[in-house]
Motif scaffolding. Structure first.
Motif, short mmCIF file in Angstrom:
data_model
loop_
_atom_site.label_atom_id
_atom_site.label_comp_id
_atom_site.label_asym_id
_atom_site.label_seq_id
_atom_site.Cartn_x
_atom_site.Cartn_y
_atom_site.Cartn_z
N ASP A 13 0.82 -1.21 0.00
CA ASP A 13 0.00 0.00 0.00
C ASP A 13 0.86 1.27 0.00
O ASP A 13 0.57 2.21 -0.73
N ALA A 14 1.92 1.25 0.81
CA ALA A 14 2.77 2.43 0.87
C ALA A 14 3.44 2.67 -0.48
O ALA A 14 3.55 3.82 -0.93
N ILE A 15 3.84 1.59 -1.14
CA ILE A 15 4.49 1.73 -2.45
C ILE A 15 3.50 2.27 -3.47
O ILE A 15 3.81 3.18 -4.25
N MET A 16 2.28 1.73 -3.43
CA MET A 16 1.27 2.17 -4.39
C MET A 16 0.89 3.64 -4.14
O MET A 16 0.63 4.38 -5.07
N ALA A 18 2.82 5.94 -3.03
CA ALA A 18 3.89 6.80 -3.52
C ALA A 18 3.92 6.83 -5.04
O ALA A 18 4.68 7.58 -5.65
N GLN A 19 3.10 5.99 -5.67
CA GLN A 19 3.05 5.94 -7.13
C GLN A 19 1.98 6.88 -7.68
O GLN A 19 1.92 7.13 -8.87
N LYS A 21 0.04 10.06 -8.96
CA LYS A 21 0.67 11.13 -9.74
C LYS A 21 0.22 12.52 -9.29
O LYS A 21 -0.91 12.70 -8.83
N GLU A 53 2.70 15.33 -15.31
CA GLU A 53 2.32 14.54 -14.14
C GLU A 53 3.42 13.55 -13.81
O GLU A 53 3.85 12.78 -14.66
N LEU A 54 3.90 13.60 -12.60
CA LEU A 54 4.94 12.67 -12.16
C LEU A 54 4.50 11.98 -10.88
O LEU A 54 3.77 12.56 -10.09
N PRO A 55 4.95 10.73 -10.69
CA PRO A 55 4.62 10.06 -9.43
C PRO A 55 5.30 10.75 -8.25
O PRO A 55 6.32 11.43 -8.39
N TRP A 57 7.15 9.80 -5.73
CA TRP A 57 8.54 9.56 -5.33
C TRP A 57 9.52 10.33 -6.20
O TRP A 57 10.61 10.70 -5.75
N MET A 58 9.15 10.62 -7.45
CA MET A 58 10.03 11.43 -8.30
C MET A 58 10.02 12.88 -7.85
O MET A 58 11.04 13.55 -7.81
N VAL A 61 12.38 13.54 -5.18
CA VAL A 61 13.77 13.69 -5.59
C VAL A 61 14.05 15.12 -6.07
O VAL A 61 15.03 15.74 -5.67
N PHE A 62 13.13 15.64 -6.89
CA PHE A 62 13.37 16.97 -7.45
C PHE A 62 13.23 18.06 -6.39
O PHE A 62 13.77 19.15 -6.53
N ILE A 64 14.50 18.07 -3.54
CA ILE A 64 15.74 18.25 -2.79
C ILE A 64 16.46 19.52 -3.23
O ILE A 64 16.97 20.28 -2.41
#
Lengths: 200, 194
Positions: A13-16, A18-19, A21, A53-55, A57-58, A61-62, A64
């Protein structure tokens, strides 16, 4: 049962969540990211700041280097926050966002001017809806229509509540200590029977 | 986009019922592994092409995050399957039905066998001389003997006393609880309700 509810490193669930968008736009130029080049260049001729549209977790990263800006997704924007504050019970959370609470939690941990508000609404929504969820789980027999409106976290609580209620009922009618066929074997047999029916 | 394939794998697992194990998707996993390798070589290429101090940090960070995420998802895939397998050991027992076994990978079968071995050797070390069977008495027992009804023609059953009982469909027996429990769990017998 608690282990199903709390997100951890291996939780699907946590992975989904973070997916999911989010619509965003870049404030700096990004180089050497293959798939982004094609996404951006298509729109660049007309618009000045292309939205993509980005997920989640990406985005993280940006963020940061603060090279991206995003607005809160639909389910968490000002309008929906208003709806949820007014009456959380009427909202179809599953349709709105499958992992409403988890994704909301992730979002509220980011640096964003609305993060505090989102956090507040999440808690309030959960508190408001919890009573209704428990009521459904314990009292209604045919609860498919209600069940469809719950978010993933609520579904787990709902299922646990149903099992607990059933166990209490069996205890009250039959007493304790009854030995029963293992649920897994029972389901396995049912499936087998169903498969055989289909074959015939 | 990065990590799409591994998400497919997890979705496949999520869609299946929680008490089943879908076939081990070897192709899918290999594809993800090769994606991770490509990402890794891409990072090295970027670092080599650009001078030090002038690296496109965002691009490197993104690829690294993608590798980490791929790793997390793959491990989740394996972990979730193992959790289900472990539960099966407790619910069904050491012998798995053949169609479950078909869906496992070689290393999963190995893991399962090792898990059974560890469990058995642990149960031997606890309790009195003969060990303690943890799978027995999952619910507090109220009496030593229990009345059961046979649901199938199961054939011969050797009792602890050495006598042989022939289980026939729909007939009732008085058995010791410890002997009846595994058979009840397997669905051969049913406890008679009073």
């Amino acid at each position: 049962m608690y282990r199903h509810v709390k997100p951890h490193y291996f939780s699907i669930d946590a992975i989904m969540a973070a997916q999911e968008k989010i619509a965003c736009r870049f404030t700096k130029k990004i180089e050497c990211v293959g798939f982004l080049d094609s996404l951006i260049s298509e729109k660049e001729d007309g618009e000045s700041d292309p939205k993509i549209e980005l997920p989640f977790w990406m985005i993280k990263v940006f963020l940061i280097e603060k090279s991206i800006q995003f607005d809160m997704p639909k389910a968490y924007n000002e309008i929906y926050r208003g709806v949820l504050t007014a009456d959380a019970n009427v909202v179809d959370l599953f349709k709105l966002c499958k992992h409403f609470y988890l994704f909301g939690k992730f979002l509220s941990q980011l640096e964003h001017r609305e993060a505090y508000e989102v956090r507040r609404v999440l808690i309030q929504t959960f508190v408001d809806r919890f009573k209704q969820t428990m009521d459904w789980a314990q009292n209604i027999d045919d609860n498919q229509p209600c069940f469809n409106r719950l978010d993933c976290l609520e579904r787990k609580i709902f299922n646990d509540a149903r099992v607990a209620q059933q166990q209490l009922n069996t205890y009250l009618t039959e007493g304790s200590g009854q030995m029963e066929i293992a649920a897994m074997i029972l389901n396995y047999r049912k499936r087998k029977m169903h498969e055989n029916c289909v074959k015939e | 986009m990065y990590c799409d394939k591994v998400i497919e794998l997890l979705k496949e697992l999520e869609r299946s019922r929680e008490d089943t194990i879908p076939p081990y998707n070897n192709d899918g996993i290999n594809q993800v592994l090769s994606e991770m390798k490509t990402l890794d070589t891409e990072i090295i290429d970027i670092v080599r092409k650009n001078e030090k101090g002038n690296w496109p940090t965002n691009a490197i960070r993104l690829r690294r995050a993608a590798i980490e995420r791929n790793k997390r998802c793959l491990m989740t895939y394996i972990w979730t399957r193992l959790q289900r397998l472990k539960e099966m050991r407790w619910e069904i027992g050491a012998i798995l039905p053949s169609d479950v076994r078909q869906n496992l990978s070689q290393s999963e079968i190995e893991w399962f066998n090792n898990y059974c071995k560890s469990l058995v050797s642990y149960m031997k070390t606890i309790g009195s001389d003969t060990g303690l069977n943890l799978i027995e008495d999952t619910k507090p027992p109220k009496s030593l003997y229990t009345e059961v009804r046979s649901l199938v023609d199961a054939g011969k059953l050797e009792l602890e006393s050495g006598e042989v009982l022939i289980l026939r469909k729909n007939s009732q027996y008085m058995l010791s609880r410890s002997q009846a429990e595994p058979l009840i769990r397997q669905g051969v017998l049913e406890q008679v309700k009073h």
